[in-house]
Motif scaffolding. Structure first.
Motif, PDB file in Angstrom:
ATOM      1  N   PRO A  15       0.826  -1.221   0.000  1.00  0.00           N
ATOM      2  CA  PRO A  15       0.000   0.000   0.000  1.00  0.00           C
ATOM      3  C   PRO A  15       0.856   1.266   0.000  1.00  0.00           C
ATOM      4  N   PHE A  16       2.022   1.218   0.663  1.00  0.00           N
ATOM      5  CA  PHE A  16       2.912   2.379   0.682  1.00  0.00           C
ATOM      6  C   PHE A  16       3.317   2.766  -0.733  1.00  0.00           C
ATOM      7  N   THR A  17       3.637   1.757  -1.560  1.00  0.00           N
ATOM      8  CA  THR A  17       4.052   2.030  -2.939  1.00  0.00           C
ATOM      9  C   THR A  17       2.890   2.570  -3.753  1.00  0.00           C
ATOM     10  N   VAL A  18       1.741   1.920  -3.678  1.00  0.00           N
ATOM     11  CA  VAL A  18       0.575   2.340  -4.467  1.00  0.00           C
ATOM     12  C   VAL A  18       0.141   3.752  -4.078  1.00  0.00           C
ATOM     13  N   ASN A  19       0.099   4.007  -2.774  1.00  0.00           N
ATOM     14  CA  ASN A  19      -0.377   5.301  -2.292  1.00  0.00           C
ATOM     15  C   ASN A  19       0.685   6.392  -2.330  1.00  0.00           C
ATOM     16  N   SER A  20       1.849   6.068  -2.893  1.00  0.00           N
ATOM     17  CA  SER A  20       2.879   7.098  -3.039  1.00  0.00           C
ATOM     18  C   SER A  20       2.542   8.070  -4.162  1.00  0.00           C
ATOM     19  N   VAL A  21       1.575   7.694  -5.001  1.00  0.00           N
ATOM     20  CA  VAL A  21       1.141   8.589  -6.082  1.00  0.00           C
ATOM     21  C   VAL A  21       0.173   9.624  -5.515  1.00  0.00           C
ATOM     22  N   GLY A  22       0.392  10.856  -5.857  1.00  0.00           N
ATOM     23  CA  GLY A  22      -0.499  11.929  -5.412  1.00  0.00           C
ATOM     24  C   GLY A  22      -0.638  12.990  -6.482  1.00  0.00           C
ATOM     25  N   SER A  23      -1.478  13.968  -6.209  1.00  0.00           N
ATOM     26  CA  SER A  23      -1.659  15.065  -7.167  1.00  0.00           C
ATOM     27  C   SER A  23      -1.845  16.375  -6.418  1.00  0.00           C
ATOM     28  N   VAL A  24      -1.486  17.463  -7.089  1.00  0.00           N
ATOM     29  CA  VAL A  24      -1.679  18.817  -6.561  1.00  0.00           C
ATOM     30  C   VAL A  24      -2.512  19.581  -7.575  1.00  0.00           C
ATOM     31  N   GLY A  25      -3.611  20.155  -7.122  1.00  0.00           N
ATOM     32  CA  GLY A  25      -4.503  20.868  -8.024  1.00  0.00           C
ATOM     33  C   GLY A  25      -3.977  22.233  -8.426  1.00  0.00           C
ATOM     34  N   ALA A  26      -4.547  22.754  -9.507  1.00  0.00           N
ATOM     35  CA  ALA A  26      -4.192  24.095  -9.978  1.00  0.00           C
ATOM     36  C   ALA A  26      -5.067  25.143  -9.294  1.00  0.00           C
ATOM     37  N   ARG A  27      -4.640  26.386  -9.360  1.00  0.00           N
ATOM     38  CA  ARG A  27      -5.417  27.515  -8.844  1.00  0.00           C
ATOM     39  C   ARG A  27      -5.556  28.550  -9.952  1.00  0.00           C
ATOM     40  N   ARG A  28      -6.528  29.434  -9.786  1.00  0.00           N
ATOM     41  CA  ARG A  28      -6.734  30.436 -10.844  1.00  0.00           C
ATOM     42  C   ARG A  28      -5.519  31.341 -11.012  1.00  0.00           C
ATOM     43  N   ASP A  29      -4.713  31.488  -9.954  1.00  0.00           N
ATOM     44  CA  ASP A  29      -3.500  32.303 -10.059  1.00  0.00           C
ATOM     45  C   ASP A  29      -2.254  31.461 -10.295  1.00  0.00           C
ATOM     46  N   ASN A  30      -2.443  30.152 -10.440  1.00  0.00           N
ATOM     47  CA  ASN A  30      -1.322  29.258 -10.744  1.00  0.00           C
ATOM     48  C   ASN A  30      -1.878  28.078 -11.535  1.00  0.00           C
ATOM     49  N   LEU A  31      -1.931  28.220 -12.845  1.00  0.00           N
ATOM     50  CA  LEU A  31      -2.573  27.221 -13.701  1.00  0.00           C
ATOM     51  C   LEU A  31      -1.632  26.053 -14.006  1.00  0.00           C
ATOM     52  N   THR A  32      -1.218  25.396 -12.943  1.00  0.00           N
ATOM     53  CA  THR A  32      -0.362  24.219 -13.074  1.00  0.00           C
ATOM     54  C   THR A  32      -0.845  23.156 -12.091  1.00  0.00           C
ATOM     55  N   ALA A  33      -1.148  21.990 -12.606  1.00  0.00           N
ATOM     56  CA  ALA A  33      -1.500  20.848 -11.760  1.00  0.00           C
ATOM     57  C   ALA A  33      -0.390  19.812 -11.882  1.00  0.00           C
ATOM     58  N   LYS A  34      -0.175  19.048 -10.817  1.00  0.00           N
ATOM     59  CA  LYS A  34       0.924  18.080 -10.803  1.00  0.00           C
ATOM     60  C   LYS A  34       0.430  16.706 -10.380  1.00  0.00           C
ATOM     61  N   VAL A  35       1.036  15.686 -10.981  1.00  0.00           N
ATOM     62  CA  VAL A  35       0.894  14.308 -10.525  1.00  0.00           C
ATOM     63  C   VAL A  35       2.307  13.851 -10.187  1.00  0.00           C
ATOM     64  N   TYR A  36       2.485  13.273  -9.018  1.00  0.00           N
ATOM     65  CA  TYR A  36       3.841  12.975  -8.558  1.00  0.00           C
ATOM     66  C   TYR A  36       3.887  11.651  -7.816  1.00  0.00           C
ATOM     67  N   VAL A  37       5.117  11.156  -7.618  1.00  0.00           N
ATOM     68  CA  VAL A  37       5.376   9.992  -6.764  1.00  0.00           C
ATOM     69  C   VAL A  37       6.283  10.483  -5.642  1.00  0.00           C
ATOM     70  N   ARG A  38       5.929  10.170  -4.414  1.00  0.00           N
ATOM     71  CA  ARG A  38       6.705  10.640  -3.267  1.00  0.00           C
ATOM     72  C   ARG A  38       8.137  10.110  -3.321  1.00  0.00           C
ATOM     73  N   ASP A  39       9.050  10.866  -2.733  1.00  0.00           N
ATOM     74  CA  ASP A  39      10.485  10.662  -2.931  1.00  0.00           C
ATOM     75  C   ASP A  39      10.973   9.244  -2.643  1.00  0.00           C
ATOM     76  N   ILE A  40      10.575   8.679  -1.506  1.00  0.00           N
ATOM     77  CA  ILE A  40      11.098   7.362  -1.128  1.00  0.00           C
ATOM     78  C   ILE A  40      10.731   6.315  -2.173  1.00  0.00           C
ATOM     79  N   ALA A  41       9.456   6.279  -2.535  1.00  0.00           N
ATOM     80  CA  ALA A  41       9.005   5.302  -3.539  1.00  0.00           C
ATOM     81  C   ALA A  41       9.604   5.610  -4.902  1.00  0.00           C
ATOM     82  N   ALA A  42       9.720   6.885  -5.249  1.00  0.00           N
ATOM     83  CA  ALA A  42      10.284   7.261  -6.546  1.00  0.00           C
ATOM     84  C   ALA A  42      11.692   6.702  -6.698  1.00  0.00           C
ATOM     85  N   GLY A  43      12.444   6.653  -5.595  1.00  0.00           N
ATOM     86  CA  GLY A  43      13.815   6.157  -5.654  1.00  0.00           C
ATOM     87  C   GLY A  43      13.895   4.711  -6.099  1.00  0.00           C
ATOM     88  N   TYR A  44      13.068   3.836  -5.493  1.00  0.00           N
ATOM     89  CA  TYR A  44      13.175   2.415  -5.865  1.00  0.00           C
ATOM     90  C   TYR A  44      12.302   2.037  -7.060  1.00  0.00           C
TER      91      TYR A  44
END
Length: 211
Positions: free
Chosen positions: A50-79
């Motif tokens: 579950p730690f590996t699967v749930n390492s994926v997350g996202s950050v929403g955009a705002r009207r003053d920052n039109l950028t959304a992100k999908v990421y993998v947390r650092d520890i899981a990203a390493g392996y």
């Protein structure tokens, strides 16, 4: 001319809504991509935790920052990096730990503190035996009675054989990994396909609420 003024006012209102609608569309697509990446982890990785699967997350955009992100947390990203780009397994130490005679958890991993528990028995040691390096454990030592004196015909009682050492953990080199995730390609394809519809939907909602 009242119609032109009303239209102009509506357009100005819509103009104010566009950044908000765009941010909503970007956030919606990012969430969908993150959910798809989690599903891909479950399908393409062998019994991921579950730690590996749930390492994926996202950050929403705002009207003053039109950028959304999908990421993998650092520890899981390493392996997980070799599963995306290729290479060899990322090691926690200097060698690959290949468990032997150890019951693994349901995810196929060594239970936490298991090595410490084996070492705490006082019967285990790290070393090289018969050309194999790793964590070895001794069985309970069998007490041996004093050997009988040699008989008249030259025979004596056989020596009691001690149980052999047990290899609990073998050390080895990092193994190559075949890229299987397709994380980045999936994200690019999904954003290309989903964004137009998401933006149209958000703009339509903005038109309904424009004042």
């Amino acid at each position: 001319m009242a119609g032109i003024k009303e239209l102009s006012a509506a357009l100005q209102s819509l103009k104010k809504q566009i950044p908000f609608a765009t941010a909503q569309a970007l956030t919606s697509v990012a969430k969908q991509i993150a959910a798809a990446e989690k599903t891909a982890f479950q399908r393409k990785l062998e019994n991921p935790t579950p730690f590996t699967v749930n390492s994926v997350g996202s950050v929403g955009a705002r009207r003053d920052n039109l950028t959304a992100k999908v990421y993998v947390r650092d520890i899981a990203a390493g392996y997980l990096e070799p599963f995306e780009f290729g290479g060899v397994h990322k090691l926690n130490g200097n060698a690959l730990l290949n468990p032997k005679n150890i019951k693994l958890n349901k995810y196929g991993n060594i239970p936490r503190n298991k090595i410490a528990q084996i070492k705490a028995t006082g019967k285990a040691f790290f070393g090289k035996v018969d050309g194999r390096s790793g964590l070895w454990q001794r069985h309970k030592y069998k007490k041996v009675k004093r050997r009988a004196k040699r008989s008249a015909n030259g025979t004596r009682r056989e020596r009691v054989k001690q149980p052999p050492l047990v290899l609990r953990m073998q050390f080895g080199d990092a193994l190559p990994v075949k890229p299987t995730l397709g994380y980045m390609d999936r994200a690019i394809k999904m954003s290309t396909i989903l964004m137009p519809a998401a933006l149209n939907k958000a703009l339509a909602e903005a038109l309904k609420t424009a004042k």
